[in-house]
Design a protein around this motif. Sequence first.
Motif, PDB file in Angstrom:
ATOM      1  N   ASN A  22       0.834  -1.197   0.000  1.00  0.00           N
ATOM      2  CA  ASN A  22       0.000   0.000   0.000  1.00  0.00           C
ATOM      3  C   ASN A  22       0.871   1.250   0.000  1.00  0.00           C
ATOM      4  N   LYS A  23       0.242   2.424  -0.042  1.00  0.00           N
ATOM      5  CA  LYS A  23       0.996   3.666  -0.216  1.00  0.00           C
ATOM      6  C   LYS A  23       1.829   4.018   1.014  1.00  0.00           C
ATOM      7  N   LYS A  24       1.492   3.409   2.173  1.00  0.00           N
ATOM      8  CA  LYS A  24       2.280   3.656   3.385  1.00  0.00           C
ATOM      9  C   LYS A  24       3.468   2.702   3.479  1.00  0.00           C
ATOM     10  N   GLY A  25       3.612   1.817   2.504  1.00  0.00           N
ATOM     11  CA  GLY A  25       4.740   0.898   2.503  1.00  0.00           C
ATOM     12  C   GLY A  25       4.490  -0.416   3.187  1.00  0.00           C
ATOM     13  N   VAL A  26       3.261  -0.669   3.647  1.00  0.00           N
ATOM     14  CA  VAL A  26       2.949  -1.963   4.254  1.00  0.00           C
ATOM     15  C   VAL A  26       2.963  -3.029   3.166  1.00  0.00           C
ATOM     16  N   VAL A  27       3.591  -4.152   3.457  1.00  0.00           N
ATOM     17  CA  VAL A  27       3.819  -5.190   2.446  1.00  0.00           C
ATOM     18  C   VAL A  27       3.381  -6.547   2.986  1.00  0.00           C
ATOM     19  N   VAL A  28       2.697  -7.326   2.146  1.00  0.00           N
ATOM     20  CA  VAL A  28       2.542  -8.765   2.369  1.00  0.00           C
ATOM     21  C   VAL A  28       3.014  -9.440   1.088  1.00  0.00           C
ATOM     22  N   GLU A  29       3.762 -10.522   1.228  1.00  0.00           N
ATOM     23  CA  GLU A  29       4.339 -11.123   0.038  1.00  0.00           C
ATOM     24  C   GLU A  29       4.750 -12.563   0.288  1.00  0.00           C
ATOM     25  N   ALA A  30       5.046 -13.245  -0.814  1.00  0.00           N
ATOM     26  CA  ALA A  30       5.542 -14.624  -0.755  1.00  0.00           C
ATOM     27  C   ALA A  30       6.375 -14.881  -2.006  1.00  0.00           C
ATOM     28  N   PRO A  31       7.318 -15.817  -1.944  1.00  0.00           N
ATOM     29  CA  PRO A  31       8.137 -16.132  -3.121  1.00  0.00           C
ATOM     30  C   PRO A  31       7.284 -16.716  -4.250  1.00  0.00           C
TER      31      PRO A  31
END
Length: 944
Positions: free
Chosen positions: A194-203
Motif C-alpha cells: 500500500n501507499k504507506k509501505g505496508v507489504v505482504v508477500e511470498a516467493p
Amino acid sequence: MMKTTKEYIINNLFSYGELVRIHENDEMVYFSIKVKKSLVKNDQAVSIIFANSKNETVFSQEGRLADTLDKTYVYHFELQKQKLTLAESKRKLFLFIKTDNKQYHVRFIKNYDENNSVFFFENTKNMFFIRRDRHERIFFRVGSYEELTTVFDIPNFIHDLYFENGKLKVSGEIYHDSFSEHFTNGKYFFTLKNKKGVVVEAPLTIEGNHFTASIPVDKDTMLPKGYWNLYVKFTLQDSVRHFPCYVKRDMESQFQRHIHIPSYKEAVNISVSTFNGKIYAKTSYDTVEPQKLNIKEVDGTFHVLMTFNKYQLFGDYDIKQKELYIRFRQRDTNEYFNFPVTFINENNTIQLECTINPQDLNLDHIDRPRRWDTYFSIKKQEAYYNFRIRANRHAVSENNTKVTSYGEQDRYYCAFYRTKYKRLSFIYSQSKLTKYVNEFNVSEGHFNLKGLAYLAEDANKRLNDYTVSLMLMNRSTEDHLNYPLSISEDKRFKVEIPIHELQALVNNFKEIIDFYLLFEGEHLNRKVKIGLKKFEYYKDDVLIDFSSTLTSGDVIEYNLTLTPKGNFKFESFKYDAQSYDQIQKAAIENTQEDIWLIGERPDTAQDNGLRFFEYCREKFPELEIYYAINSDSPDREKAERLGNTLLIGSKEHIEKSIKATKFIGTHDLDYILPFKGIKLKSYREAQKIFLQHGVLGRKNVPYNKGYYKYPFDLFIVSSEAEKSLVVKKFGYDEDEVVVTGLARFDKLQQNHFPKREILLIPTWREWIVNEEKLIHSSYYKKYISFIQSDRLKSILEEYDLKLNFYPHYRMQDYIIHNVDIDHERIRLVKLGEKNVQDLIKENSLMITDFSSVSFDFTYLAKPVIYYHFDQDQFFATGILRPIEETFLGDIVSTTEDLIDKVEEVVLRDFKEREDIADRRDLIFSVVDGHNNDRIMEEILKRQR
C-alpha cells in the motif's frame, strides 16, 4: 458533465486507426491496422509512428496496403526489431498512424483477439510491452536491459487470486526469459503493497512461463484499509524492483471480485478490480446492518432478533445453522464469547434469533466500564468471518436495553448501546453517578466546596440508602483525610475543610493530593474522583492557591489544579520561610540570568534530557546548565557525575529555577520546577523547550498547544511526518516545530553489540491507579502469563536465549516482591539497575505493546513484536497516526501468537522484516548522529 462530454467526444467522434493483430518472428514484428478510407486521400502513404509524450516522433515506417474492405483499408507494417533500439529514457511510447500529414491514435479493434497476438516483443536491448489507456488507445511501456533500474515491466498476467486454508493464493503466467538472462540469480516474489509501505508477500514458484505463490495470512496480519498495488517483486543483491501485475482483456470481468479474509476483529474484505489491464486491490472491513433489529430483556437475558436480505448478508457463503454466531469481543483482552444463532430462511429474507445471558460473559466486580464489540460471524473451516454489526438506522440505547444487578461491592448494569460510529456494542458498568463541584473558595481558614452527588438511579428519591464522604488522598503515600457530606433532598452537598488539617498529608517537598468521593451502603462501596462538570483545561494553570505556616516556620503552599478529565487535585510545595519569600518576590520581579534548567521525570536520568545535558556539558562547558532530579532517584549518580546537578526542592534548585531563562524537558516542565511556573514572571518569559520522551504518533497524548497558557516555544520531532502531525493536531506553528531527531538517538549506534537476548518492556496503563487494580487487570495477567509460559521457557532453552523483563516503573515494586520468576533464562531488570539505552543495545529482539522506546530498536534496524491484547482500550481516547505508520513490526493479540512470532524471529536470525526499511522514513527523517547539534542550533537560533 464536462468530463462526461469530453470522454464521449474522445471515444466516439475522434478518428482512429484500429489494431487488428500483432505477431512476430525472431527478427521482425508485424502490425495489422485498419484505417478508414475517408482518412486516406489520393492514395497517400500510411505510416506507423512511435511518438513520445511530447508527441515527438521516435520511429516511423511506411506500411503496405494488404486488404480493402467496405469502408476501411487494412495496412501491414513490417518492422525490424533491431531498428527499434531506443534511448534508456524512452519509457513510454504512443502508437499512431500518419496519412496526409495528419496523425491518428491507434486503438484496439472491438473484439481484439489477444490470444492470437503477441503482447510484448523484444530486441537485444529493449522490451516493448503493449498497453492501453482508458480509451483503448495503444502505447508501449519500453524498458532497457542495460540496467535493472531501466526495466519497468516483466510481462505477467494473473489468472486467479483467492483465499484458502489461511493463504492468499495467486497463479498466472510470466515471461521473464530475456530478463533472467540479463539479471541472473535474482529472486521473484508476489507482493501487495500500500501507499504507506505496508507489504505482504511470498516467493514465486515459476515453472516455464507459469507461476504460483501463497502468502500466509493469519488473524494478526496487518492489512490496513486502503488501496494496494500488486507487483512481481525482483531482488538482486541489494537491488529491489517492483513490476506491476496485469490481467488479460478476456479475464478482466472475472477480477471484479471480493476476497474475504478472517481477522481477529472484522474480516478483511479485499475488493479486486482492474483498470486498463492493470490489477489493483482495496481493503476494507466487513460490516453488516440488519434491516430490522429488536433487542428485548426477559428475566435478565437478552433476546436479539435481526432480519437480513439473504444476499446482503451471506453472498455466496454455504450457510449451515451450526456455523452462525453472534460474537462478543472484549476490548481489554480480545477474548471472544460465542452465542449460537438460529435462523429461518423465507423468500430470500433471513431472520436470526439469539439469546444472550450476560452471566456467560464472566461478569464480576469491576471498577471501570467493560465493553464488548458485537459481530455477526460465519464459521468456515475453523475460522470465524466476523461482520461488525452496524446500527445506523436503529435506535439502540442503554436506557431501553438495560439489566441492573447488585454485587457485594457495588451496583451494576449491562446494556446494548450504539457507539459514536453507530456500531452495536455491549457494556457492563457500575451504576452511573452524578457528582461534581459547582463552587469552591477559601475563607476564614477553610477550603470550601459545594456540589452535587448521587447515584443516577436515585435521582428522584428523597432519601438515599448510602452515605457520601469526601476523601483527600496523598497520591504517593495513600495517606488520607475523610470528611462526611451532608446530602440535602435535592442531592446537594457542601463541605468546609480546615486548612491546617491538610498538613497531615504533606510529607515531602512536593506532593499531589487527589479528591475523591466515597459512596458507602448496602451493595455499594465506591471511590471516585470529583471535580468540575464544565471546565477549560490548562496543564500549567492554577484555579486557586493558599498557604499555611507550620510551627517550625516552614510554609506549605497549596495549588488547586485540574486533571485532563476536570478532576480536582492539590499540588503542594513545602518551603522554608526564606525560599518562600524569594518565590513571592520573583512572582512580580524580573530575576532572569542566563541559566538553563533541564530534566526528565523527577526520578530519572536516562532519556533525552540526560543525553542533551551530557552533550551540553561536553561541548559547551561554559554554559550554566543544570540537571534537576529527586534526591532518592536511582539515576541520581548518572547526572551527578556530569556536575551541575540540582536536587529537586533544595535551596539551590529554587534559586536557579527562579533565575533560569530556559527550561528544557522531556515531559511537562512542572516535573522539574519547585513551584507552579505560571505564577512567576521569570518562567512566563523564559524559553520552554520540549525534547520529548519518544516519537509521537500513537496514543493521543495531552501536549496540545491549547492545553497550556504558556506553551513550549520549541517542539523537537524526528520526521517531517511527525512535524506535520504536531502542527495540524497539536496547534503549533511551523517555526515552533523542528525536525532534529531525538537527543538519545545519537549514541545508540555506539558500542552496539547485541546478544541472543530478548527485551520485554511494556508501557503503562493510565487506568491502573493502585496495586489492587494492577493485580486484577488483564494487563498484569497477560504479561505474567507470558513470562510463566512453559512453551516460552522451552523456546528459550531450545535456542539458547535469555529474556530480560523490564516492568514499567509503576509496577516494579509489586513484581519484585510478589512474582516468582524462577527460571535461569528469565531475568527481572530492576529500575536503575540498567540504563534503558544499554538494554536496547544489548538485546536482539524487543517485545512491547505501545511503548515509544520501540522506536530506538527500529532506529537500529532490529525486530520488534507488538503485543496488542488491549488495543481498543489503550487507544480509547484516539490514535494520532494510523497503526501501520508507527508500529513497524509484527503485531499479535494473544500469548500463543506472541510466542509463535518470537520463534519466527529467532529462526530468521533476529533480522528485521524487509518491508520495515521502506517505512522507516515515516519515523526518522535524519539518521546521522548529529541530533544534539541540531537541537542546540535551534535553541541558540531563538536566543532572547
